[in-house]
Structures are given as structure tokens and as C-alpha cells.
Design an enzyme around this catalytic site. Structure first.
Site, PDB file in Angstrom:
ATOM      1  N   HIS A  89       0.844  -1.185   0.000  1.00  0.00           N
ATOM      2  CA  HIS A  89       0.000   0.000   0.000  1.00  0.00           C
ATOM      3  C   HIS A  89       0.886   1.243   0.000  1.00  0.00           C
ATOM      4  O   HIS A  89       2.059   1.185   0.402  1.00  0.00           O
ATOM      5  CB  HIS A  89      -0.912   0.012   1.224  1.00  0.00           C
ATOM      6  CG  HIS A  89      -1.960  -1.055   1.197  1.00  0.00           C
ATOM      7  ND1 HIS A  89      -3.056  -1.053   2.051  1.00  0.00           N
ATOM      8  CD2 HIS A  89      -2.094  -2.163   0.420  1.00  0.00           C
ATOM      9  CE1 HIS A  89      -3.803  -2.111   1.791  1.00  0.00           C
ATOM     10  NE2 HIS A  89      -3.243  -2.804   0.824  1.00  0.00           N
ATOM     11  N   GLU A  91       0.995   3.872   1.909  1.00  0.00           N
ATOM     12  CA  GLU A  91       1.511   4.287   3.215  1.00  0.00           C
ATOM     13  C   GLU A  91       2.623   3.353   3.699  1.00  0.00           C
ATOM     14  O   GLU A  91       3.625   3.803   4.262  1.00  0.00           O
ATOM     15  CB  GLU A  91       0.381   4.333   4.248  1.00  0.00           C
ATOM     16  CG  GLU A  91      -0.781   5.232   3.863  1.00  0.00           C
ATOM     17  CD  GLU A  91      -1.922   4.450   3.225  1.00  0.00           C
ATOM     18  OE1 GLU A  91      -1.664   3.671   2.285  1.00  0.00           O
ATOM     19  OE2 GLU A  91      -3.083   4.607   3.672  1.00  0.00           O
ATOM     20  N   CYS A 123      -5.908   1.648   6.104  1.00  0.00           N
ATOM     21  CA  CYS A 123      -6.469   0.351   6.473  1.00  0.00           C
ATOM     22  C   CYS A 123      -5.849  -0.113   7.793  1.00  0.00           C
ATOM     23  O   CYS A 123      -5.010   0.569   8.370  1.00  0.00           O
ATOM     24  CB  CYS A 123      -6.198  -0.664   5.371  1.00  0.00           C
ATOM     25  SG  CYS A 123      -4.442  -1.126   5.240  1.00  0.00           S
ATOM     26  N   CYS A 126      -1.900  -0.461   7.493  1.00  0.00           N
ATOM     27  CA  CYS A 126      -1.182   0.809   7.450  1.00  0.00           C
ATOM     28  C   CYS A 126      -1.303   1.562   8.769  1.00  0.00           C
ATOM     29  O   CYS A 126      -0.334   2.136   9.268  1.00  0.00           O
ATOM     30  CB  CYS A 126      -1.713   1.663   6.303  1.00  0.00           C
ATOM     31  SG  CYS A 126      -1.451   0.941   4.674  1.00  0.00           S
TER      32      CYS A 126
END
Length: 279
Positions: A89, A91, A123, A126
Site C-alpha cells: 500500500h 503508506e 487500512c 497501514c
């Protein structure tokens, strides 16, 4: 006595300097706007259509700002397709990039006093990584109704042995035993939505989208409506005129980041763990 006055004088000056830009001041709010516009722009400049998703990932991006050094220390995009890795992801990649490259110097082990600007609410993965690394703030550019509020969840105490008792005045009250209090690191991080118009537009557009097409937010973020909102955000950053001179430097730095992205994407198109995938 003279030494005491000297120390007191400079202490007052230092406190005054720190008080000039409190967290909720108009100056800080404007800085948050600029850096959130940069996050939208990072995603927009690498926009992926549905057919190209396997080549990189989803249209989600993030910016890492070091409040101590007062500079941008990283930008990243989602790359789950590029790296064939569902953990990549934006992040996560942003934090990995900073730790591996020692973006804050040789002592880059934690990310205290740093802010992450993410185009989508973090999420659970993260959010947990942000808490573990000590990130102080996260500002997000769109709420995620299905997978959001994870930082807030990690800030809750773990409770068990809940018992219910009826009260005539307040109805039913739940009484629980707190087995494990929230981790001290989770209590330090602040998670909040951006105040930009684009965030409200994206939230509203997705609410309408999910009524018709379903609730997969990453698919919405590959559509024309989302792309247009991101395009306007990008254009706004290019034309931005700060109201506060204190934010001239961060605006210039953000615009320089855009020029770098157009010329050389660097780590944005590279897998930070494992080998590089070329398409």
C-alpha cells in the site's frame, strides 16, 4: 542572577516560537491543504485505468512530512500489482522507503513528529504500522466506510466480562472489565479527515457510487468522476497562492516534487522489497 535571566529570556523566545504555529492554526491548516493536494497529485500523475491495474496497483498515494526538519521526506503510490504483493500500500511503501533510506538521518528508526497525508483513510495494516513507528498525525483525503477508522479502533481499551444491568433512567448499561488498556503509542497518533473540498466531493461521490455499483472503493478510484476530482486538486496545487508567507517554502517544495515525478519516478515504480518488476 544574570545567567538565570539570560536562560529565562531565551526559554521564553523558544516557547513563543513554538506557539506561533499551533496544530489547529490557520497556518497549519493551510500547510495541511498544500500537502494533501500534493498527495492527490502524486496519485493523479500516475493514474491507472482498470485494464492497467495489474501493472501497478490502485490510485492511492501518500506523502510523508517531517515536522522536525520541516520538509517532505517521501512520496509513494500503491503498488500491489507492480510488486505482486498485497501489502504494498502507498503508506506502507512510504514508511519502508523512509526507514530503508534513512530519510531522517542515521537515527531513522521511528517516525515521531512526522505527518502522513494519504489520499485514502488508512487500512488496519497501514494504521498499525503508523502506530508502531510512532507517526504523530495522519490526514486522509477520503473516508473509507468499509475499512476505515482502524487507528481509532486501536485506541480502544480491550474489554471483556461484559455484564448488562437495567437502569430505569438510562435504559440498559453495559459494564465491562478493562483487561488490556490501549497501547500508549496508539493514544499518541491523531487521525483526521482533510478539510479540503475534494475530500467532501470524494466522500459524496462514493456514497452515490456504492448505491448503484457496490462498495468497492478501489474500483471507484479508477473511475472518471474520481479522476476528475484528482485532476482539479492537481491543478489547484499548481496555481496555489498561500495566504501565509510561512507556507511559501512547503508550497515550493511540493511543486518541485511534481516536477520530479514528471521527469523521474524513481522509487515510485520500484519494489522496495524483493526484485524489481518490469512491464
Amino acid at each position: 542572577m544574570l545567567r538565570f535571566i539570560f536562560v529565562l529570556y531565551f526559554t521564553v523566545l523558544a516557547l513563543g516560537a513554538r506557539a506561533e504555529v499551533p496544530p489547529n492554526s490557520p497556518i497549519q491548516q493551510e500547510k495541511d491543504e498544500i500537502l494533501m493536494l500534493l498527495a492527490y497529485s502524486v496519485a493523479y500523475l500516475g493514474w491507472v485505468d482498470p485494464k492497467d491495474k495489474p501493472k501497478r496497483g490502485y490510485n492511492i498515494a501518500a506523502v510523508l512530512y517531517d515536522n522536525t526538519q520541516e520538509k517532505i521526506v517521501g512520496v509513494q503510490r500503491n503498488a500491489v500489482g507492480l510488486c505482486r504483493d498485497k501489502t504494498q500500500h502507498a503508506e506502507v511503501r512510504l514508511m519502508q522507503q523512509c526507514i530503508h533510506s534513512k530519510c531522517r538521518g542515521k537515527d531513522t528508526d521511528y517516525l515521531g513528529n512526522a505527518t502522513i497525508y494519504s489520499t485514502l483513510e488508512p487500512c488496519m495494516m497501514c494504521g498499525g504500522m503508523m502506530i508502531f513507528l510512532g507517526v504523530s498525525r495522519v490526514i486522509y483525503g477520503q473516508s473509507d466506510p468499509d475499512f476505515g477508522k482502524n487507528i481509532e479502533r486501536l485506541q480502544q481499551d480491550f474489554r471483556s466480562d461484559c455484564k448488562y444491568k437495567a437502569e430505569s433512567v438510562i435504559g440498559i448499561e453495559r459494564v465491562c472489565k478493562i483487561d488490556v488498556p490501549a497501547n500508549y503509542r496508539s493514544r499518541k497518533i491523531i487521525s483526521e479527515p482533510s478539510t479540503l473540498l475534494q475530500r467532501a466531493q470524494l466522500d459524496g461521490a462514493f456514497a452515490s457510487y456504492r448505491l448503484i455499483f457496490g462498495s468497492i472503493i478501489t474500483e471507484f478510484l479508477m473511475g472518471d468522476e474520481a479522476e476528475n476530482i484528482y485532476r482539479v486538486a492537481h491543478q489547484r496545487l499548481l496555481e496555489y497562492k498561500p495566504d501565509y508567507q510561512e507556507n511559501s517554502a512547503v508550497l515550493l517544495e511540493s511543486q518541485m516534487q511534481l516536477k520530479k515525478l514528471k521527469g523521474n519516478v524513481g522509487d515510485l515504480d520500484r519494489c522496495l522489497i524483493g526484485g524489481q518488476h518490469k512491464h
